[in-house]
Design a protein around this motif. Structure first.
Motif, PDB file in Angstrom:
ATOM      1  N   LEU A  12       0.856  -1.186   0.000  1.00 38.01           N
ATOM      2  CA  LEU A  12       0.000   0.000   0.000  1.00 38.01           C
ATOM      3  C   LEU A  12       0.893   1.236   0.000  1.00 38.01           C
ATOM      4  O   LEU A  12       1.458   1.615   1.019  1.00 38.01           O
ATOM      5  N   TYR A  92      -3.333 -10.382  -0.747  1.00 45.75           N
ATOM      6  CA  TYR A  92      -4.312 -10.064  -1.780  1.00 45.75           C
ATOM      7  C   TYR A  92      -5.720 -10.507  -1.366  1.00 45.75           C
ATOM      8  O   TYR A  92      -6.700  -9.802  -1.622  1.00 45.75           O
ATOM      9  N   CYS A  95      -6.980  -8.034   1.035  1.00 46.04           N
ATOM     10  CA  CYS A  95      -7.255  -6.804   0.288  1.00 46.04           C
ATOM     11  C   CYS A  95      -8.626  -6.883  -0.384  1.00 46.04           C
ATOM     12  O   CYS A  95      -9.418  -5.945  -0.334  1.00 46.04           O
ATOM     13  N   TYR A  99     -11.891  -4.631   0.350  1.00 52.25           N
ATOM     14  CA  TYR A  99     -12.600  -4.019  -0.787  1.00 52.25           C
ATOM     15  C   TYR A  99     -14.085  -4.379  -0.750  1.00 52.25           C
ATOM     16  O   TYR A  99     -14.958  -3.520  -0.913  1.00 52.25           O
ATOM     17  N   CYS A 176      -7.568  -0.846   0.519  1.00 59.04           N
ATOM     18  CA  CYS A 176      -7.971  -1.463  -0.748  1.00 59.04           C
ATOM     19  C   CYS A 176      -9.334  -0.960  -1.212  1.00 59.04           C
ATOM     20  O   CYS A 176     -10.359  -1.254  -0.575  1.00 59.04           O
ATOM     21  N   ILE A 180      -7.843  -1.727  -6.975  1.00 62.67           N
ATOM     22  CA  ILE A 180      -7.316  -3.106  -7.090  1.00 62.67           C
ATOM     23  C   ILE A 180      -7.357  -3.602  -8.530  1.00 62.67           C
ATOM     24  O   ILE A 180      -6.580  -4.485  -8.896  1.00 62.67           O
TER      25      ILE A 180
END
Length: 308
Positions: A12, A92, A95, A99, A176, A180
């Motif tokens: 980030l 990920y 993340c 999101y 996030c 992305i």
């Protein structure tokens, strides 16, 4: 990519001089998070304990404030950890989960505001039918749909993103969000189209519905007596202020991906912080000051606190 654990990590990179100001950032954001929890929880507590506030309008307000706390909780804990860490990284999968929660709860905000606008429309434009239309079942179904509809739609978006191959592993953000998609090797047309579909469903259509109901409310109020106009102004103005505030911040979030390279890093950071700092504090202040009944109980609570 961590080969041993088979985990993909994302950096980030939206922080500005975090190593230099980490403790200042931490204190400011920790204080803000505590204030968000306390302010929103206080209004929810007042609505919970006072029976005269057990009406659909106040129940929707309580739901909106609970949503603000959940919305903040998707961001703040990770943000506070990052301020004290040497590296600002996230897996990920985590993340994508952040999101999902961020946009799901953001969509819920619009749908809750829609439910509130409909409640005000029935109350002012169809007062005799209000008890029949706004029953407990109607309120319960509205609340359930407000949280479930965005969540169900965002799950599909997160799953589609999970299946995409990644060619980049740095995001120029502090948490996030829709940036992305820039990690993907190939821009997926299906994801882009589905993203527009979600935006229409949980943001634009609810916003148009809200504007339509308030137009009807103000038309009826203008033709009615002063008492009706006063009631409309007292109960509808806070909702409109919250809607305008949140809509402007969400518009920024949607377009920032397109203009990322054209906006200075410090400007992006300030605007992003407004989304997670200003708005969750704005809601309880607006409803605490502008809603007459809540404001009255809030003053009583402070008087009791001073006496003790």
């Amino acid at each position: 990519m961590d080969e041993d654990l088979n985990v993909t990590y994302i950096t980030l990179g939206g922080h500005v001089e975090v190593h230099k100001y980490r403790y200042l950032y931490f204190v400011i954001m920790f204080t803000a998070y505590i204030l968000i929890i306390c302010c929103n929880s206080t209004i929810v507590y007042l609505i919970w304990i006072h029976k005269n506030l057990h009406e659909p309008m106040y129940i929707f307000i309580a739901a909106l404030l609970i949503n603000s706390v959940l919305y903040s909780t998707t961001i703040y804990p990770k943000l506070l950890i990052d301020f004290l860490s040497d590296k600002q990284v996230i897996s990920y999968s985590a993340c994508l989960f952040q999101y999902f929660l961020f946009y799901s709860l953001g969509g819920s905000e619009f749908l809750l505001l829609s439910a509130m606008s409909y409640d005000r429309y029935v109350s002012i434009c169809k007062p005799l039918q209000y008890p029949t239309i706004m029953r407990k079942t109607t309120v319960s179904v509205s609340l359930a749909l407000a949280w479930l509809v965005p969540a169900c739609q965002l799950v599909a978006s997160a799953i589609m993103s999970m299946k995409q191959k990644l060619c980049r592993f740095t995001l120029q953000v502090i948490f996030c969000n829709n940036s992305i998609y820039k990690l993907h090797c190939v821009t997926s047309r299906a994801i882009s189209i589905y993203g527009v579909f979600i935006l229409l469903n949980v943001a634009l259509c609810p916003m148009l519905f809200i504007l339509f109901t308030y137009t009807k409310i103000f038309t009826v109020s203008y033709r009615s007596c002063r008492e009706v106009r006063t009631k409309a102004a007292e109960t509808c103005l806070p909702h409109l202020l919250v809607l305008i505030n949140f809509s402007l911040l969400c518009t920024y979030d949607v377009i920032i991906v397109r203009l990322e390279s054209d906006i200075p890093k410090i400007a992006r950071l300030i605007m992003t912080l407004q989304l997670v700092l200003y708005h969750p504090l704005f809601n309880p202040i607006i409803y605490g000051l502008k809603m007459k009944e809540i404001s009255k109980h809030l003053k009583q609570l402070f008087r009791q606190y001073k006496m003790n």
